[in-house]
Structures are given as C-alpha cells and as structure tokens.
Design a protein around this motif. Structure first.
Motif, mmCIF file in Angstrom:
data_model
loop_
_atom_site.group_PDB
_atom_site.id
_atom_site.type_symbol
_atom_site.label_atom_id
_atom_site.label_comp_id
_atom_site.label_asym_id
_atom_site.label_seq_id
_atom_site.Cartn_x
_atom_site.Cartn_y
_atom_site.Cartn_z
ATOM 1 N N ALA A 1 29.478 84.759 107.184
ATOM 2 C CA ALA A 1 30.181 83.491 106.936
ATOM 3 C C ALA A 1 30.611 82.817 108.240
ATOM 4 N N LEU A 2 30.822 83.591 109.299
ATOM 5 C CA LEU A 2 31.182 83.000 110.594
ATOM 6 C C LEU A 2 30.032 82.209 111.206
ATOM 7 N N PHE A 3 28.826 82.434 110.721
ATOM 8 C CA PHE A 3 27.638 81.826 111.312
ATOM 9 C C PHE A 3 26.974 80.791 110.417
ATOM 10 N N THR A 4 27.459 80.613 109.224
ATOM 11 C CA THR A 4 26.798 79.691 108.301
ATOM 12 C C THR A 4 27.331 78.279 108.490
ATOM 13 N N ASP A 5 26.816 77.618 109.506
ATOM 14 C CA ASP A 5 27.158 76.222 109.744
ATOM 15 C C ASP A 5 26.656 75.373 108.590
ATOM 16 N N ARG A 6 27.204 74.197 108.467
ATOM 17 C CA ARG A 6 26.779 73.282 107.397
ATOM 18 C C ARG A 6 25.261 73.084 107.464
ATOM 19 N N GLY A 7 24.610 73.369 106.372
ATOM 20 C CA GLY A 7 23.169 73.201 106.292
ATOM 21 C C GLY A 7 22.362 74.391 106.768
ATOM 22 N N ALA A 8 23.019 75.450 107.219
ATOM 23 C CA ALA A 8 22.289 76.637 107.682
ATOM 24 C C ALA A 8 21.595 77.319 106.511
ATOM 25 N N GLN A 9 20.384 77.783 106.760
ATOM 26 C CA GLN A 9 19.627 78.487 105.736
ATOM 27 C C GLN A 9 19.624 79.977 106.047
ATOM 28 N N LEU A 10 19.942 80.782 105.045
ATOM 29 C CA LEU A 10 19.894 82.233 105.179
ATOM 30 C C LEU A 10 18.477 82.695 104.876
ATOM 31 N N VAL A 11 17.933 83.501 105.776
ATOM 32 C CA VAL A 11 16.583 84.032 105.611
ATOM 33 C C VAL A 11 16.694 85.549 105.554
ATOM 34 N N ALA A 12 16.208 86.131 104.456
ATOM 35 C CA ALA A 12 16.265 87.583 104.283
ATOM 36 C C ALA A 12 15.167 88.016 103.321
ATOM 37 N N HIS A 13 14.922 89.294 103.289
ATOM 38 C CA HIS A 13 13.943 89.851 102.363
ATOM 39 C C HIS A 13 14.414 89.618 100.935
ATOM 40 N N ARG A 14 13.501 89.508 100.012
ATOM 41 C CA ARG A 14 13.858 89.205 98.625
ATOM 42 C C ARG A 14 14.745 90.283 97.997
ATOM 43 N N THR A 15 14.756 91.497 98.558
ATOM 44 C CA THR A 15 15.603 92.564 98.005
ATOM 45 C C THR A 15 16.933 92.688 98.752
ATOM 46 N N PHE A 16 17.208 91.769 99.647
ATOM 47 C CA PHE A 16 18.426 91.847 100.468
ATOM 48 C C PHE A 16 19.682 91.954 99.612
ATOM 49 N N GLU A 17 19.825 91.092 98.636
ATOM 50 C CA GLU A 17 21.033 91.089 97.820
ATOM 51 C C GLU A 17 21.205 92.424 97.094
#
Length: 120
Positions: free
Chosen positions: A91-107
């Motif tokens: 959350a400290l890095f999610t600037d407005r409009g930032a897209q999170l990129v992770a593997h589909r099993t990340f969650e």
C-alpha cells in the motif's frame, strides 16, 4: 543471499540506509535492512516501476530511498511471489493509477500465509 558475482562487483551507492545501489543506468536496488526481500526501482522516463516492496520493517525505507532518486509516479508494482517479505507493505507503493502485476495464484498464496500465521 546475493550470488558472489553481484556481491563482489563494484556498486555505486546512492544512500547509506537502506543500502541503495545503482545496478544499471535506471535500475536501483534497495537492500533489505531488516527483512529478507530487496526491492528494485526501474526509472522509465517520468514514471517508475517497483519490483517487490519489502516487509513491514523494510518498505518505508525502500520507498523513501526510491523517492530520493526519482519522484515520478509508480505505474507498475510487480510482486515476484506471495511471501509477506515481498509484498506486505504494498500500500505504501500504490500510487494513484498504479497497476499491480503478479502471478494469477498470488492472492491464493498470500491467503495461505495468513492461515499459517498462528503456527509460529
């Protein structure tokens, strides 16, 4: 642990703590002062890409060090795995409009860490 080829190569340190070094022209690595996960900043013109954030003890110092290097918005936040020391303070890095990129099993993987927490 970094491989000897990275440990022994000359580095240009940008900040003292966290140890932040310039790995390439527009690539900076913040070494984890307390945790086990380094963070990487890639400066792409007037935008930034961050790979991993570090854990609760590392992320704020990583963010401060990166902000001292470049102040453009973070457009992509890339998570390499679902271990908390790699993403816990995203959350400290999610600037407005930032897209999170992770593997589909990340969650799913990050939920496993929550389930296992009481076994510590």
């Amino acid at each position: 642990m970094l491989p000897p080829s990275l440990i022994n190569r000359p580095r240009t340190f940008v900040a003292d703590w966290p140890p932040l070094h310039r790995a390439a022209d527009t690539v900076y690595v913040a070494q984890a002062p307390y945790g086990a996960s380094n963070s990487v900043l890639v400066v792409a013109g007037d935008e930034r890409v961050v790979v991993n954030t570090g854990g609760a003890l590392d992320a704020a110092s990583h963010r401060s060090a990166f902000d001292a290097v470049a102040d453009g918005p973070i457009r992509y936040l890339i998570m390499t795995q679902s271990h908390p020391d790699h993403y816990a303070m995203h959350a400290l890095f999610t600037d407005r409009g930032a897209q999170l990129v992770a593997h589909r099993t990340f969650e799913h993987g990050s939920e496993d860490w929550v389930k296992l927490a009481h076994y510590k």
